[in-house]
Design a protein around this motif. Structure first.
Motif, mmCIF file in Angstrom:
data_model
loop_
_atom_site.group_PDB
_atom_site.id
_atom_site.type_symbol
_atom_site.label_atom_id
_atom_site.label_comp_id
_atom_site.label_asym_id
_atom_site.label_seq_id
_atom_site.Cartn_x
_atom_site.Cartn_y
_atom_site.Cartn_z
ATOM 1 N N THR A 152 -5.694 1.307 -0.254
ATOM 2 C CA THR A 152 -5.836 1.288 1.262
ATOM 3 C C THR A 152 -7.020 0.257 1.172
ATOM 4 O O THR A 152 -7.002 -0.662 2.208
ATOM 5 N N VAL A 153 -8.013 0.282 0.696
ATOM 6 C CA VAL A 153 -9.306 -0.529 0.832
ATOM 7 C C VAL A 153 -8.737 -1.959 0.372
ATOM 8 O O VAL A 153 -9.082 -2.883 1.114
ATOM 9 N N ARG A 171 0.805 -1.246 0.158
ATOM 10 C CA ARG A 171 0.147 0.079 -0.016
ATOM 11 C C ARG A 171 0.800 1.248 0.079
ATOM 12 O O ARG A 171 0.700 2.167 -0.818
ATOM 13 N N ARG A 199 -0.449 5.111 -1.162
ATOM 14 C CA ARG A 199 -1.443 5.015 0.054
ATOM 15 C C ARG A 199 -2.850 5.705 -0.613
ATOM 16 O O ARG A 199 -3.563 6.533 0.207
ATOM 17 N N GLY A 200 -3.149 5.453 -1.594
ATOM 18 C CA GLY A 200 -4.420 5.903 -2.374
ATOM 19 C C GLY A 200 -5.464 5.212 -1.808
ATOM 20 O O GLY A 200 -5.410 4.175 -1.043
ATOM 21 N N ALA A 201 -6.804 5.509 -2.098
ATOM 22 C CA ALA A 201 -8.131 4.834 -1.888
ATOM 23 C C ALA A 201 -7.940 3.384 -2.159
ATOM 24 O O ALA A 201 -8.457 2.744 -1.295
ATOM 25 N N PHE A 202 -7.629 2.909 -3.385
ATOM 26 C CA PHE A 202 -7.928 1.773 -3.916
ATOM 27 C C PHE A 202 -7.084 0.853 -3.283
ATOM 28 O O PHE A 202 -7.220 -0.225 -2.687
ATOM 29 N N ARG A 240 -2.590 8.025 -5.543
ATOM 30 C CA ARG A 240 -3.474 8.031 -6.655
ATOM 31 C C ARG A 240 -4.414 6.829 -6.333
ATOM 32 O O ARG A 240 -4.381 5.979 -5.729
ATOM 33 N N ALA A 241 -5.786 6.889 -7.008
ATOM 34 C CA ALA A 241 -6.803 5.883 -7.027
ATOM 35 C C ALA A 241 -6.822 5.028 -8.236
ATOM 36 O O ALA A 241 -6.555 5.744 -9.257
#
Length: 234
Positions: free
Chosen positions: A110-111, A100, A105-108, A231-232
């Motif tokens: 992280t999830v 990650r 450390r983007g949204a995707f 980035r995501a």
């Protein structure tokens, strides 16, 4: 008695800079940053990237030895092998977090890493059940009975024995694909990680092969220094 004018203090005479008292700034040592401390999390993660696959290889090897007599467990080999994979699952957590970090450390990322950690926790529960059953059972049939009773508890078989492991490996593979998509790793890296996850599903006897493939896939992460901009996934 007269005063020598040469010895009198002149009102405009500049103060000796050597004797001037300037406030000295004292640095609080507790606020200084030790470079070695900032590198520790990365060192821990990189250790995990190596140790987790190797422990998977160890588990596969011990499992093969345990099955020489036609049955697996209970006994020393059963317990030792399962403990090795318990350690591997625990170490996959900092490995996922490092993936990650490198991804930005983007949204995707992280999830996906969070989903992988949940899957690893569920897989850990499965191995704990197997270890406890192996320690308490009087024989192979008794151990299978205990595991079966645990699986009959509502939600255990679905979450712990089915969804959990699948979630872990899917998240790990997707995070590897994401790293390649943001050009943080070469394109072959997710291929190696995916194969390392899939090969053991074909046969548990191929666990050592899967662990080695996973280790090879993690090599680019051992060389990565800085994360890409956050980035995501589009």
């Amino acid at each position: 008695m007269t005063t020598n004018p040469s010895k009198a203090a002149h009102p405009n005479k500049a103060t000796d800079p050597i004797k001037a008292t300037d406030p000295v700034e004292v640095t609080d040592p507790s606020k200084t940053t030790d470079p070695s401390k900032t590198k520790n999390p990365v060192k821990t993660a990189r250790f995990a990237l190596v140790a987790a696959p190797l422990l998977t290889v160890a588990y596969g090897g011990i499992r093969a030895l345990d099955g020489i007599d036609g049955t697996r467990g209970p006994g020393l080999a059963w317990t030792t092998g399962h403990l090795a994979f318990v350690a591997a699952l625990i170490l996959f957590v900092p490995a996922l977090l490092e993936m990650r970090r490198v991804a930005g450390r983007g949204a995707f990322a992280t999830v996906t890493a969070g989903a992988g950690i949940v899957g690893a926790a569920l897989g850990l529960a499965q191995f704990v059940i197997d270890i406890v059953a192996g320690l308490l059972a009087s024989g192979h049939a008794d151990m299978q009975r205990m595991v079966g009773e645990a699986q009959e508890v509502a939600g255990v078989e679905l979450a712990v024995y089915a969804v959990g492991p699948a979630l872990f490996y899917v998240a790990l593979s997707m995070l590897a694909v994401h790293l390649a998509a943001v050009r943080a790793v070469p394109v072959w890296m997710p291929v190696a990680v995916f194969l390392g996850a899939v090969v053991p599903l074909v046969s548990h006897d191929l666990l050592p092969v899967g662990g080695l493939l996973m280790l090879g896939g993690f090599v680019p992460l051992l060389r990565s220094a800085a994360p890409v901009p956050a980035r995501a996934m589009a």
